[in-house]
Write an enzyme that holds these catalytic residues in place. Structure first.
Site, PDB file in Angstrom:
ATOM      1  N   GLY A   1       2.245   2.345 -10.615  1.00 63.99           N
ATOM      2  CA  GLY A   1       2.521   3.153  -9.184  1.00 63.99           C
ATOM      3  C   GLY A   1       1.869   2.275  -8.082  1.00 63.99           C
ATOM      4  N   GLY A   2       1.703   1.051  -8.089  1.00 65.30           N
ATOM      5  CA  GLY A   2       1.110   0.223  -6.994  1.00 65.30           C
ATOM      6  C   GLY A   2      -0.288   0.587  -6.626  1.00 65.30           C
TER       7      GLY A   2
ATOM      8  N   SER B   1       2.975  -2.304 -14.844  1.00 66.07           N
ATOM      9  CA  SER B   1       3.028  -2.336 -13.484  1.00 66.07           C
ATOM     10  C   SER B   1       1.382  -2.513 -12.911  1.00 66.07           C
ATOM     11  CB  SER B   1       3.855  -1.412 -12.926  1.00 66.07           C
ATOM     12  OG  SER B   1       4.146  -1.845 -11.460  1.00 66.07           O
TER      13      SER B   1
END
Length: 511
Positions: free
Chosen positions: A71-72, A153
């Site tokens: 989620g960055g 991610s």
């Protein structure tokens, strides 16, 4: 018959029903349509899923697979992954699965760039979770010597970071780093310092470090959300996100190459999809951390000059490269578009735009990290996932390939782009992904009876499993692209991939 069932659909992320089954989530930088009631400062919890049949437990305990959500570094929570598919795909195969949470965005990664607020609180949270598991997982039937850090991610960047920090690396046995590496600009950058001060101005906090820290601690989360809404939640840059980890001199006492060399070698499963950035550039998803997308209504107008302008203003601006800027810009444009000035259809340029950003954001950082770890005698297993369901995309989409987070439907029953019915190839791909992860957790090697995964060697430094319904070993992946970015980084002071000047280690907005 397939060995796996159709995934149980996860309740939509916007539904508070699913969140009620889990602890409250850590504060994001943007609510993104979610109710504010599901977020809290009291969010540092973990969830443990274990096999039902205790008779299957090995004498040393079940291996432990720990999911660190992505989620960055600014959004995400455990409730988003549910429990059905975690139980069906992993716990049922003799693994304990743990999902953790950590502070995000303004509460997890704000930094003044000095000892007052060095940053990386989210990484310290992750470390505490792994420390707890190391000390206590045996009480749940787990093996404390087989704790695998697993993420995609920002979760992949996190597991890579956990594997090398001296504060966390002894709590894990191996890492699965999917579509995220510490060498990516968005995974480690001092630009978070300027964002921290910008938000402070919006809130009305002093900018001197000690006073800012005191003011931040007294400010309610809603005020941060308002401030970030004003300054914008994302940036049009190589570093997409407003908040991220940084090399702080503490959690990371040295830069990544040195830490990799000093760390005890641990097996690492590293990989990416063949078109990571299509998720951001073409689909325009996750807009609260993404400003590099091309709106659909502009697809047909995207031409060579649009690509070139992006390179000039974002990738290699004159403010960074000074008198060498034109040369660097021309090299990048020539590499991705070729010498020909013949005009192509817009689809061609959209593909090349996505290729370039896939390389900068995901592919090259992962290959750099894999190379560094293999050179330091880490057992490294490399993959590229090029499988995708054609039912995911609208017929007129200009780029169709395996995008970022394309493993989610097969691992968790989450469909980031659109729901689709599994066909036989989907079931085959799912089985390969799940079986390889399970084998890696149990044996520190992803090889299965049907698929042998060789680790990287000096003679075969980039041999890669091409992951799809009919996987195969290929001798290398993106070799020309890697050579191009190696050469560009070697010949110029500014490292575009990492977003720093090589001599000073500073980002472009600090000079």
């Amino acid at each position: 018959m397939p060995d796996f069932q159709k995934p149980e659909p996860v309740i939509p992320w916007s539904s508070p029903l699913l969140a009620q089954k889990f602890s409250l989530a850590c504060w994001p930088h943007h609510l993104s349509g979610l109710p504010i009631s599901i977020f809290s400062d009291d969010c540092l919890y973990l969830n443990i899923f274990r096999p039902h049949d205790n008779a299957t437990r090995p004498s040393t305990g079940w291996p432990v697979l720990v999911w660190v959500h992505g989620g960055g570094y600014v959004v995400g929570a455990s409730f988003m992954y549910g429990y059905q598919n975690i139980s069906l795909n992993f716990a049922s195969q003799g693994l304990i699965v743990v999902t953790i949470q950590y502070r995000l965005a303004f509460s997890g990664f704000s930094s003044t760039g000095d000892s007052e607020m060095p940053g990386n609180l989210g990484y310290w949270d992750q470390t505490e979770a792994f420390k707890f598991l190391k000390q206590n997982i045996a009480n749940f039937g787990g093996d404390p010597e087989k704790i695998v850090a697993f993420g995609l991610s920002a979760g992949g960047g996190s597991t890579a970071a956990l594997s090398i920090s001296p504060h966390s690396r002894n709590y894990i046995s191996s890492s699965i780093e999917m579509s995220g590496a510490v060498y990516a600009n968005w995974a480690a950058s001092d630009t978070v310092v300027s964002v921290t001060k910008q938000v402070a101005r919006e809130i009305g906090c002093p900018e001197t470090s000690a006073e800012l820290k005191k003011c931040y601690k007294q400010t309610k989360p809603e005020k941060f959300l308002e401030a970030i809404e004003k300054i914008g939640p994302a940036r049009r840059d190589i570093n997409l996100v407003k908040y991220n980890p940084r090399v702080d001199g503490d959690f990371f006492p040295k830069d990544f190459p040195e830490l990799i060399k000093e760390s005890p070698p641990k097996p690492a499963l590293i990989g990416f999809t063949d078109q990571e950035s299509g998720y951001f550039t073409i689909m325009g998803l996750s807009k609260t951390l993404n400003e590099i997308y091309i709106p659909k209504e502009q697809f047909k107008f995207y031409k060579r000059e649009n690509f070139t302008e992006f390179v000039k203003t974002v990738i290699a601006p004159e403010s960074v490269f000074k008198g060498k800027a034109k040369t660097v810009q021309e090299k990048i444009v020539k590499f991705y578009l070729g010498n020909e000035m013949k005009e192509h259809k817009s689809d061609y340029y959209l593909l090349k735009y996505s290729d370039m950003l896939s390389d900068i954001l995901f592919n090259i950082p992962a290959l750099w990290e894999a190379r560094e770890k293999a050179a330091a005698k880490w057992p490294v297993y490399l993959y590229m996932n090029d499988y995708f369901s054609k039912d995911m995309f609208e017929s007129d989409l200009p780029v169709k390939s395996s995008f970022h987070a394309n493993e989610y439907p097969y691992m968790f029953g989450i469909f980031p782009i659109t729901n689709f019915e599994f066909n036989n190839d989907d079931y085959k791909t799912q089985k390969i992904i799940i079986d390889s992860i399970v084998a890696f957790c149990k044996n520190s090697n992803p090889s299965t009876p049907n698929l042998q995964w060789p680790s990287l060697t000096a003679k075969k430094p980039f041999q890669t499993i091409l992951l799809n319904s009919n996987p195969k070993l290929i001798p290398s992946v993106f070799s020309e692209r890697l050579q191009f970015w190696d050469d560009l980084t070697e010949n110029y002071d500014f490292n575009i991939i990492r977003g720093i000047y090589k001599k000073s280690g500073k980002p472009k907005d600090e000079l």
